[in-house]
Design a protein around this motif. Structure first.
Motif, PDB file in Angstrom:
ATOM      1  N   ARG A   1       0.830  -1.212   0.000  1.00  0.00           N
ATOM      2  CA  ARG A   1       0.000   0.000   0.000  1.00  0.00           C
ATOM      3  C   ARG A   1       0.861   1.258   0.000  1.00  0.00           C
ATOM      4  N   GLY A   2       1.897   1.263   0.815  1.00  0.00           N
ATOM      5  CA  GLY A   2       2.779   2.413   0.901  1.00  0.00           C
ATOM      6  C   GLY A   2       3.538   2.664  -0.385  1.00  0.00           C
ATOM      7  N   ARG A   3       3.940   1.598  -1.040  1.00  0.00           N
ATOM      8  CA  ARG A   3       4.686   1.748  -2.297  1.00  0.00           C
ATOM      9  C   ARG A   3       3.792   2.253  -3.429  1.00  0.00           C
ATOM     10  N   VAL A   4       2.509   1.979  -3.343  1.00  0.00           N
ATOM     11  CA  VAL A   4       1.563   2.545  -4.309  1.00  0.00           C
ATOM     12  C   VAL A   4       1.335   4.020  -3.994  1.00  0.00           C
ATOM     13  N   ARG A   5       1.266   4.338  -2.731  1.00  0.00           N
ATOM     14  CA  ARG A   5       0.942   5.694  -2.269  1.00  0.00           C
ATOM     15  C   ARG A   5       2.094   6.690  -2.462  1.00  0.00           C
ATOM     16  N   PHE A   6       3.337   6.220  -2.318  1.00  0.00           N
ATOM     17  CA  PHE A   6       4.488   7.120  -2.359  1.00  0.00           C
ATOM     18  C   PHE A   6       5.460   6.693  -3.470  1.00  0.00           C
ATOM     19  N   PRO A   7       6.182   7.642  -4.049  1.00  0.00           N
ATOM     20  CA  PRO A   7       7.136   7.325  -5.128  1.00  0.00           C
ATOM     21  C   PRO A   7       8.226   6.358  -4.665  1.00  0.00           C
ATOM     22  N   GLY A   8       8.695   5.564  -5.602  1.00  0.00           N
ATOM     23  CA  GLY A   8       9.710   4.553  -5.308  1.00  0.00           C
ATOM     24  C   GLY A   8      10.960   5.090  -4.657  1.00  0.00           C
ATOM     25  N   SER A   9      11.351   6.292  -5.021  1.00  0.00           N
ATOM     26  CA  SER A   9      12.558   6.862  -4.424  1.00  0.00           C
ATOM     27  C   SER A   9      12.381   7.103  -2.920  1.00  0.00           C
ATOM     28  N   MET A  10      11.138   7.250  -2.493  1.00  0.00           N
ATOM     29  CA  MET A  10      10.869   7.489  -1.071  1.00  0.00           C
ATOM     30  C   MET A  10      10.692   6.185  -0.296  1.00  0.00           C
ATOM     31  N   THR A  11      10.499   5.075  -0.997  1.00  0.00           N
ATOM     32  CA  THR A  11      10.199   3.818  -0.317  1.00  0.00           C
ATOM     33  C   THR A  11      11.260   2.745  -0.521  1.00  0.00           C
ATOM     34  N   ALA A  12      12.295   3.044  -1.279  1.00  0.00           N
ATOM     35  CA  ALA A  12      13.314   2.049  -1.616  1.00  0.00           C
ATOM     36  C   ALA A  12      13.992   1.455  -0.379  1.00  0.00           C
ATOM     37  N   HIS A  13      14.086   2.202   0.685  1.00  0.00           N
ATOM     38  CA  HIS A  13      14.773   1.726   1.893  1.00  0.00           C
ATOM     39  C   HIS A  13      13.869   0.904   2.819  1.00  0.00           C
ATOM     40  N   TRP A  14      12.606   0.740   2.470  1.00  0.00           N
ATOM     41  CA  TRP A  14      11.703  -0.048   3.291  1.00  0.00           C
ATOM     42  C   TRP A  14      12.007  -1.525   3.073  1.00  0.00           C
TER      43      TRP A  14
END
Length: 122
Positions: free
Chosen positions: A104-117
Motif C-alpha cells: 500500500r505504501g509503495r503505491v501511495r508514495f514514489p519509489g525513491s521514497m520507499t526504496a529503503h523499506w
C-alpha cells in the motif's frame, strides 16, 4: 502547550496518535482563546498535521523497535497519508502484516521514497 516530549510520553503510556493530535489541536484552540462558534474542522488543521508529522518522525528515529510505538504508528497510518508516519513504521519495524502495508505504501508514495523499506519476514 503540548510539546514533542509530552506527545512521545503519551504514546509510550498507551495514547493513540489520534488522541495526541486531538489534544494538540484542542490546546491550540484554548491557547488562542477561540470561542466554540469560531472553531471549524479546518481550525489549526495544518498546524496539527505538521506537529503530528514531526511526532511520527521522532518516534521512528528515537523509538525504533518499541512495540508500543509500532502499534501506535500502525493504527495511525490507517487514518493518515503522512509519509513521515508510513516511513517511521515501515523503515523501523517488522510485524505481522507488514507486507500488506508495504504494498500500500509503495503505491501511495514514489519509489525513491520507499526504496529503503525492508521486506517483512511474515
Amino acid at each position: 502547550m503540548m510539546h514533542m516530549k509530552r506527545a512521545v510520553e503519551d504514546v509510550l503510556l498507551g495514547a493513540s496518535l489520534r488522541q495526541v493530535a486531538i489534544a494538540y489541536r484542542e490546546q491550540l484552540i484554548e491557547q488562542f482563546e477561540f470561542r466554540p462558534e469560531e472553531v471549524t474542522s479546518s481550525t489549526f488543521a495544518s498546524e496539527t498535521e505538521s506537529f503530528m508529522k514531526n511526532v511520527a518522525r521522532h518516534l521512528g528515529d528515537k523509538h525504533r523497535g518499541d512495540g508500543r510505538v509500532q502499534h501506535a504508528l500502525q493504527v495511525w497510518v490507517m487514518e493518515c497519508d503522512h509519509y513521515e508516519a508510513w516511513d517511521a513504521l515501515l523503515a523501523g519495524f517488522d510485524f505481522p502484516g507488514k507486507s500488506v502495508l508495504l504494498r500500500r505504501g509503495r503505491v501511495r508514495f514514489p519509489g525513491s521514497m520507499t526504496a529503503h523499506w525492508a521486506e517483512s519476514r511474515d
